[in-house]
Design an enzyme around this catalytic site. Structure first.
Site, PDB file in Angstrom:
ATOM      1  N   ASP A 276      -7.107  -7.193   0.944  1.00 38.01           N
ATOM      2  CA  ASP A 276      -7.133  -5.752   0.682  1.00 38.01           C
ATOM      3  C   ASP A 276      -7.325  -5.561  -0.825  1.00 38.01           C
ATOM      4  OD1 ASP A 276      -7.139  -3.039   0.934  1.00 38.01           O
ATOM      5  OD2 ASP A 276      -5.256  -2.892   2.020  1.00 38.01           O
TER       6      ASP A 276
HETATM    7  C1  BGC Z   1      -6.707   0.139   1.672  1.00 38.94           C
HETATM    8  C2  BGC Z   1      -7.679  -0.403   2.680  1.00 38.94           C
HETATM    9  C3  BGC Z   1      -9.086  -0.022   2.306  1.00 38.94           C
HETATM   10  C4  BGC Z   1      -9.361  -0.559   0.926  1.00 38.94           C
HETATM   11  C5  BGC Z   1     -10.762  -0.319   0.438  1.00 38.94           C
HETATM   12  C6  BGC Z   1      -7.098  -0.203   0.259  1.00 38.94           C
HETATM   13  O1  BGC Z   1      -6.336   0.470  -0.682  1.00 38.94           O
HETATM   14  O2  BGC Z   1      -5.415  -0.347   1.954  1.00 38.94           O
HETATM   15  O3  BGC Z   1      -7.337   0.076   3.965  1.00 38.94           O
HETATM   16  O4  BGC Z   1      -9.990  -0.503   3.243  1.00 38.94           O
HETATM   17  O5  BGC Z   1      -8.467   0.036   0.007  1.00 38.94           O
HETATM   18  O6  BGC Z   1     -10.971   0.985   0.075  1.00 38.94           O
END
Ligand code: BGC
Length: 740
Positions: A276
């Site tokens: 993530d």
């Molecule tokens: C979130 C994810 C997301 C990623 C990309 C993160 O902060 O937890 O769910 O896909 O950002 O934007």
């Protein structure tokens, strides 16, 4: 510059024809390519950039083969940057472009929690398909969805993005979303690689505070949190994202048990794993990595293939490999996984967006599907006869959510545009022109505390036959990093409802929110309640169709509604405990003075809010009534390899046609470990004309009763089971059978 050192695909395929081997064309293609990559180029594939640097700087990195993927890149330069990768980097490996297309791209569907209320895999699949058609037309071939985090905590803002509290429902609907995004074949230019996230346990963050630690024991992980992910992998989900949380101390981004043992060895996953956003870098804050080099070592060795934005792989893998701290096989394996998905997406052959194609954005068919989804996602929680409304009635349209085009879209609608949103007010003006109404919002937005307009509200209600009060939450109050410790209606919305009720006209409350709010205190002031988790672009017409009876509500709750925030966590598939609560309790104000310590019964309940939630999982009303009768089983004894067939007759005993979500639950009465008091094992949407009845049959393979018991081995344990065919998790017809 020699741009294409590796043997191109066609040549590789021709070669294959003369060499009898079990290797596939895909394997050979990847082997050929890999054999020509330098260590730096391999690490480049493992690096994902957030587009936040000047275009020239980005292109220089792409040219050097330092980037395998990008997210958040403006659509108008995708082809240009891809051309740099294809034509100016040494090996011409395409980029995979990712984006958070969570519940629609331009045409926004209800938030996932809302879609889950439809209990309709087809609606969810359609949502994924529409999103993929629109997003791929703009160059995005990878979405960071579905979010499969089972959540039992409405304080957590990301419950909005989840498919609810139940592992079976989340698995069924998550698989549907994967099918929608990925289509029949990843190779189709309208297919997007799905990403099952957040692996795993994120929805159980302590206190519902986002990013927090989780304490999920291995058995619960296996029985509750992992099943939706396993189902997504079996359905072919191309990628997986690790979660932010540490579970019992181990952050997911360095959890080799999850990433290697479970994902690869047990589930045979052959796509790739992405971290993530900075979840790798954050292992320093977790206190399990000393520095950025340590981060890269831990994640690479755990089996994390691609790093989102934190650049530790780029900065440290070369020296870690040189020192022997990260084996070269780990790097090769990661790169293979990434190239495999790029190959399956057809990116080597078709890397560019076809800008000559007619735009599918906001296609009429997409809007219709979004409308159906919003219609089927709304849940009727109360109706004292005021609904459906008649178009001959004069209606007072009140409340901050009646015309909130941005907020109605909900969280994670990066690309949705409020100019395209049809709010209830707009739908009234365009599709229900014959209806006379008085519009007075009373509050400008959900948090507003200025009550100056309440007198005007009352005037509008006095001039009307009925009031519809649109309350709820702004989009920003749920979603990532938007947790709440108080989940009552925010601002002065409860006061607004009371002011409306004081006029004496019938009141309908429509809630548009990102989570199940604690609305018990509001129920006395509403004669009917329709709950619509942020319903997206077409929420307005969908809600009006339901209010005026053009459509009949059919949504059911994908999550328990608690009475008080202090009841959390409260969920239907809990254990019985040694002292299950009784169905009575003495209200706290009736406890006599000087009562003896044990006078209330020593069971598991709250003195002030009892045992039960406000509304149970699976609950939802209709404008008609359904009667359940004559439950019969094919057998009362089954073998572990057998099948049980359960049938009940469901009758529409009202005067309106309607659809009922019929639910199948079981309980394993005695196990090697305590088992849930009920578990959902099936559901069907059944349409019944007024007066019609149907025999509804569920086929339950006994293997579906398997779970990880005391020895942590998944199997069916023999013994007695209860089975229900039910309208929700708290009621239904009950029978029983035995597994030999
Ligand atoms: C979130 C994810 C997301 C990623 C990309 C993160 O902060 O937890 O769910 O896909 O950002 O934007």
């Amino acid at each position: 510059m020699n741009k294409k050192l590796f043997i191109p695909l066609v040549a590789a395929t021709a070669l294959a024809a003369c060499q009898p081997t079990t290797e596939t064309a895909e394997d050979r293609f990847i082997d050929q390519l890999l054999s020509q990559m330098t260590l730096e180029e391999k690490i480049g594939q493992m690096n994902q950039l957030n587009f936040d640097q000047p275009l020239d700087t980005v292109k220089a990195q792409v040219r050097r083969g330092e980037i395998g993927s990008m997210l958040n890149i403006p659509v108008d330069i995708i082809n240009e940057v891809q051309r740099t990768a294809m034509e100016e980097s040494r090996l011409g490996i395409p980029l995979i472009i990712g984006r958070d297309v969570i519940h629609g791209y331009k045409t926004v569907f209800p938030i996932p929690l809302g879609q889950a209320a439809s209990f309709n895999p087809q609606v969810v699949e359609d949502g994924g398909r529409v999103a993929a058609i629109e997003a791929t037309s703009q160059g995005m071939r990878w979405t960071f969805a579905p979010m499969l985090d089972v959540s039992r905590d409405a304080r957590w803002g990301r419950i909005a993005e989840s498919l609810g509290e139940d592992p079976y429902l989340a698995a069924e609907l998550g698989a549907a979303m994967v099918r929608g995004f990925q289509g029949d074949s990843l190779n189709d230019p309208t297919s997007m690689a799905a990403c099952a996230k957040h692996f795993v346990g994120y929805g159980a963050s302590e206190g519902g505070r986002d990013y927090n630690s989780t304490q999920i024991p291995l058995r619960s992980l296996r029985n509750v949190y992992l099943p939706p992910f396993q189902r997504a992998i079996e359905t072919g989900a191309a990628t997986v994202m690790t979660s932010f949380n540490d579970n019992d101390g181990v952050p997911s981004s360095c959890n080799d048990f999850l990433l290697r043992t479970v994902l690869r060895d047990e589930w045979r996953f052959d796509g790739f794993v992405v971290s993530d956003w900075n979840s790798m870098g954050e292992m320093m804050a977790h206190g399990v990595a000393a520095d950025r080099k340590d981060v890269a070592r831990l994640s690479a060795n755990a089996g994390l293939d691609m790093e989102m934005v934190s650049y530790t792989y780029m900065d440290y893998l070369p020296e870690l490999v040189a020192e022997g701290a990260v084996p070269m096989e780990h790097i090769d394996q990661a790169v293979r996984n990434i190239l495999r998905i790029k190959y399956r997406l057809g990116l080597f052959d078709n890397p560019y967006i076809d800008t000559d194609k007619p735009s599918p954005l906001y296609a009429e068919e997409h809007l219709q599907k979004a409308r159906t989804a919003a219609t089927q996602s709304a849940i009727l929680l109360k109706n004292d006869g005021v609904l459906p409304l008649k178009t001959s009635q004069t209606v007072a349209i009140i409340g901050p959510m009646a015309d909130a085009p941005h907020d109605q879209l909900g969280t994670w609608s990066f690309d949705g545009e409020q100019s395209h949103t049809v709010t209830p007010l707009k739908a009234l003006q365009t599709e229900y022109k014959q209806v006379k109404y008085h519009y007075e919002p009373g509050l400008r937005y959900s948090r507003d505390t200025n009550t100056d307009r309440f007198q005007a509200v009352k005037r509008a209600v006095r001039q009307s036959d009925v009031a519809v009060v649109f309350v709820g939450e702004e989009a920003i109050l749920s979603g990532e990093a938007h947790s709440l410790s108080n989940i009552n209606l925010i601002g002065k919305q409860s006061d607004l409802l009371q002011a409306v009720k004081s006029v004496g006209k019938p009141v309908v409350m429509v809630v548009m929110a990102g989570r199940p709010l604690t609305i018990e205190r509001d129920l006395p002031y509403a004669d009917a309640v329709l709950y619509s988790f942020h319903p997206g672009t077409m929420g307005g017409p969908a809600i009006l169709d339901l209010l005026f009876g053009r459509e009949n509500p059919s949504g059911k709750l994908p999550v328990t509604f608690v009475r008080e925030v202090g009841q959390i966590p409260m969920y239907y598939n809990h254990h019985n405990t040694g002292r299950p609560a009784q169905d009575w309790f003495t209200p706290i104000d009736q406890i006599p003075l000087n009562a003896q310590q044990t006078s209330l019964g020593n069971t598991s309940f709250y003195l002030d809010s009892g045992r039960d939630p406000l509304f149970p999982f699976g609950y939802g009303l209709s404008y008609t009534r359904f009667e359940y009768a004559n439950l019969r089983l094919s057998d009362t004894v089954a073998s572990p390899t057998g099948v049980i067939t359960a049938t009940a007759t469901i009758k529409n005993v009202g005067t309106t046609d309607g659809t009922e979500v019929v639910q199948l639950y079981v309980r394993d009465l005695v196990g090697s470990i305590a088992r849930p008091v009920r578990e959902l094992k099936g559901f069907q949407r059944v349409h019944l004309k007024a007066g019609e009845s149907k025999a509804v049959t569920f086929t339950l393979p006994v293997q579906d009763l398997a779970f990880y018991g005391k020895d942590l081995v998944k199997k069916v344990e023999p013994g007695k089971f209860h089975l229900w065919i039910a309208p929700n998790s708290a009621e239904g017809l009950q029978s029983e059978f035995r597994v030999k």
